[in-house]
Design an enzyme around this catalytic site. Sequence first.
Site, PDB file in Angstrom:
ATOM      1  N   LYS A   1     -10.953  -0.183  10.228  1.00  0.00           N
ATOM      2  CA  LYS A   1     -11.142  -1.361   9.368  1.00  0.00           C
ATOM      3  C   LYS A   1     -11.534  -2.583  10.194  1.00  0.00           C
ATOM      4  O   LYS A   1     -11.570  -3.697   9.689  1.00  0.00           O
ATOM      5  CB  LYS A   1      -9.853  -1.659   8.593  1.00  0.00           C
ATOM      6  CG  LYS A   1      -9.455  -0.565   7.609  1.00  0.00           C
ATOM      7  CD  LYS A   1      -8.208  -0.975   6.856  1.00  0.00           C
ATOM      8  CE  LYS A   1      -7.533   0.177   6.130  1.00  0.00           C
ATOM      9  NZ  LYS A   1      -8.256   0.667   4.978  1.00  0.00           N
TER      10      LYS A   1
ATOM     11  N   GLN B   1      -5.185  -5.338   6.714  1.00  0.00           N
ATOM     12  CA  GLN B   1      -6.219  -6.208   6.167  1.00  0.00           C
ATOM     13  C   GLN B   1      -6.209  -7.599   6.800  1.00  0.00           C
ATOM     14  O   GLN B   1      -6.875  -8.511   6.296  1.00  0.00           O
ATOM     15  CB  GLN B   1      -6.061  -6.351   4.643  1.00  0.00           C
ATOM     16  CG  GLN B   1      -6.130  -5.052   3.876  1.00  0.00           C
ATOM     17  CD  GLN B   1      -7.497  -4.371   3.967  1.00  0.00           C
ATOM     18  OE1 GLN B   1      -8.496  -4.972   4.351  1.00  0.00           O
ATOM     19  NE2 GLN B   1      -7.545  -3.097   3.610  1.00  0.00           N
TER      20      GLN B   1
ATOM     21  N   HIS C   1       0.861  -1.187   0.000  1.00  0.00           N
ATOM     22  CA  HIS C   1       0.000   0.000   0.000  1.00  0.00           C
ATOM     23  C   HIS C   1       0.900   1.240   0.000  1.00  0.00           C
ATOM     24  O   HIS C   1       2.013   1.197   0.508  1.00  0.00           O
ATOM     25  CB  HIS C   1      -0.838  -0.063   1.277  1.00  0.00           C
ATOM     26  CG  HIS C   1      -1.921   0.955   1.379  1.00  0.00           C
ATOM     27  ND1 HIS C   1      -1.706   2.230   1.816  1.00  0.00           N
ATOM     28  CD2 HIS C   1      -3.250   0.869   1.111  1.00  0.00           C
ATOM     29  CE1 HIS C   1      -2.856   2.891   1.828  1.00  0.00           C
ATOM     30  NE2 HIS C   1      -3.808   2.087   1.400  1.00  0.00           N
TER      31      HIS C   1
ATOM     32  N   ASP D   1       2.389  -5.280   7.822  1.00  0.00           N
ATOM     33  CA  ASP D   1       1.236  -4.386   7.652  1.00  0.00           C
ATOM     34  C   ASP D   1      -0.024  -5.241   7.810  1.00  0.00           C
ATOM     35  O   ASP D   1      -0.400  -5.992   6.912  1.00  0.00           O
ATOM     36  CB  ASP D   1       1.311  -3.725   6.269  1.00  0.00           C
ATOM     37  CG  ASP D   1       0.074  -2.886   5.960  1.00  0.00           C
ATOM     38  OD1 ASP D   1      -0.906  -2.939   6.736  1.00  0.00           O
ATOM     39  OD2 ASP D   1       0.086  -2.195   4.928  1.00  0.00           O
TER      40      ASP D   1
ATOM     41  N   CYS E   1      -4.751   2.732  -3.687  1.00  0.00           N
ATOM     42  CA  CYS E   1      -3.472   3.126  -3.066  1.00  0.00           C
ATOM     43  C   CYS E   1      -2.372   2.113  -3.354  1.00  0.00           C
ATOM     44  O   CYS E   1      -1.501   1.867  -2.497  1.00  0.00           O
ATOM     45  CB  CYS E   1      -3.614   3.334  -1.560  1.00  0.00           C
ATOM     46  SG  CYS E   1      -4.708   4.674  -1.133  1.00  0.00           S
TER      47      CYS E   1
HETATM   48  C1  LIG Z   1      -2.849  -3.040   3.358  1.00  0.00           C
HETATM   49  C2  LIG Z   1      -3.110  -1.633   3.801  1.00  0.00           C
HETATM   50  N1  LIG Z   1      -2.118  -0.949   4.397  1.00  0.00           N
HETATM   51  C3  LIG Z   1      -2.294   0.297   4.845  1.00  0.00           C
HETATM   52  C4  LIG Z   1      -3.498   0.944   4.696  1.00  0.00           C
HETATM   53  C5  LIG Z   1      -3.630   2.334   5.208  1.00  0.00           C
HETATM   54  O1  LIG Z   1      -4.587   2.404   6.215  1.00  0.00           O
HETATM   55  P1  LIG Z   1      -5.018   3.800   6.820  1.00  0.00           P
HETATM   56  O2  LIG Z   1      -5.577   4.595   5.672  1.00  0.00           O
HETATM   57  O3  LIG Z   1      -6.041   3.477   7.833  1.00  0.00           O
HETATM   58  O4  LIG Z   1      -3.808   4.434   7.376  1.00  0.00           O
HETATM   59  C6  LIG Z   1      -4.544   0.290   4.069  1.00  0.00           C
HETATM   60  C7  LIG Z   1      -5.825   0.975   3.839  1.00  0.00           C
HETATM   61  O5  LIG Z   1      -6.576   0.653   2.951  1.00  0.00           O
HETATM   62  C8  LIG Z   1      -4.351  -1.044   3.624  1.00  0.00           C
HETATM   63  O6  LIG Z   1      -5.328  -1.726   3.033  1.00  0.00           O
END
Ligand SMILES: Cc1ncc(COP(=O)(O)O)c(C=O)c1O
Length: 414
Positions: A233, A210, A130, A207, A372
């Site tokens: 989430k 998800q 991401h 990370d 993203c």
């Molecule tokens: C795999 C992953 N990492 C990081 C993020 C970033 O999350 P946040 O926008 O809550 O900081 C997301 C958000 O969609 C994500 O799906």
Amino acid sequence: MEATEQEPLDVESIRADFPILDREVGDGAPLVYLDNAATTQTPEQVIDVFSEYYRGYNANVHRGIHQLSQEASIAYEEAHDRLAEFIGADGREEVVFTKNTTESINLVAYAWGLNELGEGDAVVLSEMEHHSSFVTWQQIAERTGAEVRYIRVDDDGYLDMDHAAELIDEDAAMVSVVHASNVLGTVTPMRELADLAHDNDALILGDGAQSVPNRPVDVTDLDVDFYVFSGHKMAGPTGIGCLYGKQEVLEDMEPFLYGGDMIRRVTFEETTWNDLPWKYEAGTPLIAQGIGLAAAADYLDDVGMDAIQAHEERLTEYAYERLDEFDDVEIYGPPADDRGAVVAFNVDGIHAHDLASILNDHGVAIRAGDHCTQPLHQKLDIAASVRASFYFYNTMAEVDALVDSLDAARDIFG
Ligand SMILES: Cc1ncc(COP(=O)(O)O)c(C=O)c1O
């Protein structure tokens, strides 16, 4: 297939906890909310805890000796204990509350990366990161002279572990890899990556944006040094996320932000830092949000993380199989029975944004764009995709609504 046959969860009673799921959108279409990888909905139980805080004991923490401040401080500190328990951490010292996953990664990148990285060091990412990880490490590498390496994602959407073993060598200082891809649904072998990192004296950041919401996660079993995720989430409030860090790693690191509450003693000459995790929580922290996140962890545990994962697997498999029946649908990532609760796809001849907009007219909320992950979309050679993502309150009937509403788009685009 009968819509709600053999549900392992009592989805109807779960849905009753989420008032928003009853609403209509557009011209009166029932909402079919399939954008859970972006943000999940919040149950009454969490909303109640939030409002109890503001109605009953709203006060700043760690500052007052009056009763309200004491009550807020205890609830806020215990929220750290609750989250530590939820992810298998050793205790509150290892759980820092941040704004979201993005801020958690930035905290590590600034506090650890800027101080520890230099010429000759490598940061190893994957091609499916991401932007919150991709961009952050790219920038920190540029500022420190470190190199960024990308582990290949193969044609089936899996991480190429031979390539990972090549890239994670003695120059590797940090491995930062997504645990479950928000586009491909790929679940990465986090423990294997952690072993590779540690064999080469590198640290690893998982990370979990998800994965923590959708499956049982135990950071101790994964042996990661850092692990990051977002409250919004996982049925929690917006504006709250977590950084898990091994205690000894967090002890060694410099603070990220400076100011009140993160200090022990300040003199004209110097300042010393507070105990963990407060060393990393400068200023008035996310009090209501943190307490709300602990309530979300309670709610998810009441439903049961194993049951949540099983239900989402059924939904995802069903969605994949139904979508795969059409020749004009291309699905990205691993097979139906080996992925997280997301299905990203394109329909031939219909731009992802048009598709999402037509589905919206039918009440179906999905995401369109690059999610993203622009580099991953470049690799897939597509500008955009649509993504349906599921949570434990979704039903098979909602998957049917998604698939059936594609016909409306086909009719418009011929
Ligand atoms: C795999 C992953 N990492 C990081 C993020 C970033 O999350 P946040 O926008 O809550 O900081 C997301 C958000 O969609 C994500 O799906």
